[in-house]
Design a protein around this motif. Structure first.
Motif, PDB file in Angstrom:
ATOM      1  N   ASP A  36       0.835  -1.203   0.000  1.00 58.79           N
ATOM      2  CA  ASP A  36       0.000   0.000   0.000  1.00 58.79           C
ATOM      3  C   ASP A  36       0.872   1.257   0.000  1.00 58.79           C
ATOM      4  OD1 ASP A  36      -2.257  -1.587   0.038  1.00 58.79           O
ATOM      5  OD2 ASP A  36      -2.687  -1.261   2.166  1.00 58.79           O
ATOM      6  N   TYR A  37       1.918   1.244   0.831  1.00 56.00           N
ATOM      7  CA  TYR A  37       2.845   2.380   0.889  1.00 56.00           C
ATOM      8  C   TYR A  37       3.468   2.614  -0.491  1.00 56.00           C
ATOM      9  CZ  TYR A  37       6.742   5.376   2.127  1.00 56.00           C
ATOM     10  OH  TYR A  37       7.623   6.426   2.170  1.00 56.00           O
ATOM     11  N   ILE A  59      -4.187  14.892  -3.277  1.00 51.86           N
ATOM     12  CA  ILE A  59      -2.768  14.723  -3.004  1.00 51.86           C
ATOM     13  C   ILE A  59      -2.492  14.925  -1.517  1.00 51.86           C
ATOM     14  CG2 ILE A  59      -1.926  17.070  -3.515  1.00 51.86           C
ATOM     15  CD1 ILE A  59      -0.173  13.864  -4.617  1.00 51.86           C
ATOM     16  N   HIS A  60      -3.181  15.863  -0.901  1.00 54.65           N
ATOM     17  CA  HIS A  60      -3.028  16.101   0.540  1.00 54.65           C
ATOM     18  C   HIS A  60      -3.457  14.857   1.329  1.00 54.65           C
ATOM     19  CE1 HIS A  60      -2.770  18.336   4.250  1.00 54.65           C
ATOM     20  NE2 HIS A  60      -4.002  17.974   4.547  1.00 54.65           N
ATOM     21  N   GLU A  61      -4.568  14.271   0.952  1.00 49.99           N
ATOM     22  CA  GLU A  61      -5.072  13.080   1.647  1.00 49.99           C
ATOM     23  C   GLU A  61      -4.137  11.885   1.481  1.00 49.99           C
ATOM     24  OE1 GLU A  61      -7.580  12.700   3.869  1.00 49.99           O
ATOM     25  OE2 GLU A  61      -7.591  14.887   3.677  1.00 49.99           O
ATOM     26  N   ILE A  62      -3.640  11.660   0.271  1.00 49.13           N
ATOM     27  CA  ILE A  62      -2.778  10.490   0.097  1.00 49.13           C
ATOM     28  C   ILE A  62      -1.406  10.706   0.727  1.00 49.13           C
ATOM     29  CG2 ILE A  62      -4.057   9.543  -1.861  1.00 49.13           C
ATOM     30  CD1 ILE A  62      -1.872  10.513  -3.723  1.00 49.13           C
ATOM     31  N   GLU A  65      -1.999   9.715   4.188  1.00 47.70           N
ATOM     32  CA  GLU A  65      -2.090   8.254   4.243  1.00 47.70           C
ATOM     33  C   GLU A  65      -0.691   7.626   4.172  1.00 47.70           C
ATOM     34  OE1 GLU A  65      -4.423   4.623   1.942  1.00 47.70           O
ATOM     35  OE2 GLU A  65      -4.893   6.691   1.421  1.00 47.70           O
ATOM     36  N   ARG A  66       0.170   8.159   3.300  1.00 45.97           N
ATOM     37  CA  ARG A  66       1.538   7.648   3.195  1.00 45.97           C
ATOM     38  C   ARG A  66       2.271   7.818   4.524  1.00 45.97           C
ATOM     39  NH1 ARG A  66       5.926  10.260  -0.889  1.00 45.97           N
ATOM     40  NH2 ARG A  66       5.522  12.049   0.447  1.00 45.97           N
ATOM     41  N   ALA A  68       0.970   8.021   7.554  1.00 45.68           N
ATOM     42  CA  ALA A  68       0.400   7.087   8.534  1.00 45.68           C
ATOM     43  C   ALA A  68       0.930   5.671   8.293  1.00 45.68           C
ATOM     44  CB  ALA A  68      -1.127   7.110   8.471  1.00 45.68           C
ATOM     45  N   LEU A  69       0.993   5.260   7.026  1.00 43.47           N
ATOM     46  CA  LEU A  69       1.537   3.936   6.699  1.00 43.47           C
ATOM     47  C   LEU A  69       3.006   3.836   7.109  1.00 43.47           C
ATOM     48  CD1 LEU A  69      -0.070   3.287   3.214  1.00 43.47           C
ATOM     49  CD2 LEU A  69      -0.264   1.781   5.204  1.00 43.47           C
ATOM     50  N   LYS A  70       3.757   4.891   6.833  1.00 42.00           N
ATOM     51  CA  LYS A  70       5.180   4.904   7.185  1.00 42.00           C
ATOM     52  C   LYS A  70       5.345   4.744   8.697  1.00 42.00           C
ATOM     53  CE  LYS A  70       9.222   7.886   6.875  1.00 42.00           C
ATOM     54  NZ  LYS A  70       9.722   9.173   6.410  1.00 42.00           N
ATOM     55  N   ASP A  71       4.531   5.455   9.474  1.00 43.25           N
ATOM     56  CA  ASP A  71       4.591   5.347  10.939  1.00 43.25           C
ATOM     57  C   ASP A  71       4.252   3.936  11.406  1.00 43.25           C
ATOM     58  OD1 ASP A  71       5.299   8.011  11.154  1.00 43.25           O
ATOM     59  OD2 ASP A  71       3.295   8.689  11.749  1.00 43.25           O
ATOM     60  N   THR A  72       3.215   3.354  10.816  1.00 43.09           N
ATOM     61  CA  THR A  72       2.804   1.991  11.175  1.00 43.09           C
ATOM     62  C   THR A  72       3.895   0.996  10.810  1.00 43.09           C
ATOM     63  OG1 THR A  72       0.478   2.555  10.851  1.00 43.09           O
ATOM     64  CG2 THR A  72       1.039   0.214  10.828  1.00 43.09           C
ATOM     65  N   ILE A  73       4.434   1.126   9.623  1.00 40.61           N
ATOM     66  CA  ILE A  73       5.498   0.220   9.171  1.00 40.61           C
ATOM     67  C   ILE A  73       6.711   0.335  10.089  1.00 40.61           C
ATOM     68  CG2 ILE A  73       7.197  -0.094   7.315  1.00 40.61           C
ATOM     69  CD1 ILE A  73       4.792   0.537   5.359  1.00 40.61           C
TER      70      ILE A  73
END
Length: 79
Positions: A36-37, A59-62, A65-66, A68-73
């Motif tokens: 997803d990232y 673009i702001h929303e994604i 999202e990127r 948040a994914l980076k933090d989770t990863i």
């Protein structure tokens, strides 16, 4: 010739490159998050390279999202 896409996980966390690879192979949930990232990162790169135009809101929303994914990863890698 393929163009370099900035912000790939191995570039963001160079010290964790081997761990990222291993975890993608052994953890389906992690592999999905990494996929997803990568998909979102590529979309942002295409927009920033002016290959594809996205609305400012999208673009702001994604980008959020990127992040948040980076933090989770990272939290899964840091265990």
């Amino acid at each position: 010739m393929s163009q370099h896409t900035p912000h790939e996980l191995a570039e963001e966390f160079p010290e964790l490159k081997d761990r990222i690879h291993t975890k993608k192979q052994s953890d389906a949930h992690f592999a999905k998050l990494a996929e997803d990232y990568h998909r979102i990162n590529k979309m942002i790169h295409r927009h920033e390279s002016e290959v594809e135009t996205l609305s400012d809101d999208h673009i702001h929303e994604i980008k959020k999202e990127r992040l948040a994914l980076k933090d989770t990863i990272y939290s899964l890698l840091a265990v």
